[in-house]
Each structure stands twice: as C-alpha cells, then as structure tokens.
Design a protein around this motif. Structure first.
Motif, short mmCIF file in Angstrom:
data_model
loop_
_atom_site.label_atom_id
_atom_site.label_comp_id
_atom_site.label_asym_id
_atom_site.label_seq_id
_atom_site.Cartn_x
_atom_site.Cartn_y
_atom_site.Cartn_z
N HIS A 30 51.03 -31.23 35.87
CA HIS A 30 49.68 -30.71 36.13
C HIS A 30 49.71 -29.20 36.33
O HIS A 30 48.81 -28.49 35.87
CB HIS A 30 49.05 -31.41 37.34
N GLN A 33 50.24 -27.63 32.95
CA GLN A 33 48.98 -27.68 32.19
C GLN A 33 48.04 -26.55 32.62
O GLN A 33 47.42 -25.90 31.78
CB GLN A 33 48.31 -29.04 32.41
N LYS A 34 47.97 -26.31 33.91
CA LYS A 34 47.14 -25.21 34.40
C LYS A 34 47.65 -23.86 33.89
O LYS A 34 46.87 -22.99 33.52
CB LYS A 34 47.07 -25.22 35.93
N MET A 37 46.63 -23.50 30.28
CA MET A 37 45.20 -23.23 30.13
C MET A 37 44.88 -21.79 30.53
O MET A 37 43.88 -21.24 30.11
CB MET A 37 44.38 -24.20 31.00
N LEU A 39 45.47 -19.40 34.25
CA LEU A 39 44.94 -19.55 35.62
C LEU A 39 43.59 -18.88 35.79
O LEU A 39 42.80 -19.28 36.65
CB LEU A 39 45.97 -19.03 36.63
N ASN A 41 41.21 -19.11 33.56
CA ASN A 41 40.29 -20.15 33.10
C ASN A 41 40.14 -21.25 34.16
O ASN A 41 39.04 -21.74 34.40
CB ASN A 41 40.76 -20.76 31.78
N VAL A 42 41.26 -21.62 34.76
CA VAL A 42 41.22 -22.61 35.83
C VAL A 42 40.41 -22.06 37.00
O VAL A 42 39.62 -22.79 37.62
CB VAL A 42 42.64 -23.02 36.26
N TYR A 45 36.82 -22.57 36.42
CA TYR A 45 36.44 -23.95 36.73
C TYR A 45 36.30 -24.14 38.24
O TYR A 45 35.35 -24.77 38.71
CB TYR A 45 37.47 -24.93 36.15
N PHE A 46 37.23 -23.58 38.99
CA PHE A 46 37.15 -23.67 40.45
C PHE A 46 35.85 -23.04 40.96
O PHE A 46 35.21 -23.59 41.85
CB PHE A 46 38.36 -23.01 41.10
N SER A 53 38.05 -18.40 43.05
CA SER A 53 38.89 -18.42 41.85
C SER A 53 40.38 -18.24 42.18
O SER A 53 41.24 -18.81 41.49
CB SER A 53 38.44 -17.35 40.86
N ALA A 56 42.92 -21.17 42.29
CA ALA A 56 43.58 -21.70 41.09
C ALA A 56 45.04 -21.24 41.03
O ALA A 56 45.92 -21.99 40.61
CB ALA A 56 42.83 -21.27 39.84
N GLY A 60 47.87 -23.95 41.13
CA GLY A 60 48.71 -24.00 39.93
C GLY A 60 50.17 -23.76 40.23
O GLY A 60 51.05 -24.49 39.76
#
Length: 148
Positions: A30, A33-34, A37, A39, A41-42, A45-46, A53, A56, A60
C-alpha cells in the motif's frame, strides 16, 4: 528419529511470523502504491477527505517503511500501533459511510478492521515468533542474567 526432532519447529512461532510478515507486506504494498501514484496526488485525495495534504507523506512513508520493519520484526509494537491508528483514520475519514461491506461499488471497511485487529494483536503482544525484536530480547535477557 522423527524429522520434527531434528528440525525443532515451533508451530506457533511459524504461524505468528507468517501473520506478521503478511501484515507487513500488505502495508508495504500500500505504501509502494502511494509512492507510485505520487504523494502529492495522494495528498490531494486526503484534502478531498478533509485531511491535511502533508498527512499523505506520513502515511505513505509509514506504510512503506513500517511494512519493511514488520516483515523483519523490528519495532513491531510501535509500528503495529501506528498502523492501528492509520486504519482507524481510514475507516472514519474515507470508508465508514460506505458500510462494513461497501455500497454502490465503494469499498467497505471490513479489511481495514481485519488489518486493525491484527495490528492491535502485535501492538499488545509484540513480535512473537521469529524476528529481530526477539533476537534483541534474547540478548537483553542473556545480559541481564535471565534464561534466554
């Protein structure tokens, strides 16, 4: 002579080691994956979940490096406790409204509860089984004069 006597294997230690390693691998993947993507971008999302932010980056890195530490069984109690906190955050910030099993193609929080429970187990018991933590514990006991 039975093979078991030659290779004395503690079934509980093997089972607990497997459980810890699988938990570590789950978080490692996981975290990876973060990272893939991105961090930033993650973090976006957060923010959409109402979280800062920068969290993340914390999550991560914790998942990636904490997963590695769990795999080898190092700092198991602390990393597991941190993962419990992350799972509680995931459930209440992102998944609780979807229900336990999910709804309308959205993920539920059933797996988060499983990961949280396994994490709680290791946070309470420490790294039982084969681990770096166990090696340090045996060395500490030997230095203190206790039976290893």
């Amino acid at each position: 002579m039975k093979l078991r006597r030659i290779f004395h294997v503690n079934k509980n230690a093997v089972a607990l080691t497997l459980l810890r390693v699988v938990l570590g691998l789950t978080f490692l993947f996981h975290g990876w994956q973060k990272m893939q993507m991105g961090l930033d971008n993650v973090g976006g999302y957060f923010v959409s979940l109402g979280l800062p932010s920068w969290l993340a980056y914390v999550v991560g890195n914790l998942e990636l490096f904490g997963g590695l530490l769990l795999i080898v069984g190092m700092l198991t109690r602390y990393i597991s406790l941190a993962f419990v906190v992350v799972m509680i955050g995931a459930v209440f910030s992102a998944k609780f409204g979807n229900g336990f099993l999910g709804a309308e193609g959205k993920p539920g929080f059933e797996i988060d509860v499983v990961l949280m429970t396994i994490g709680a187990f290791f946070a309470i018991t420490g790294s039982t089984g084969y681990s770096v933590d166990a090696v340090f514990k045996r060395q500490s006991q030997a230095v203190d004069g206790h039976k290893a």
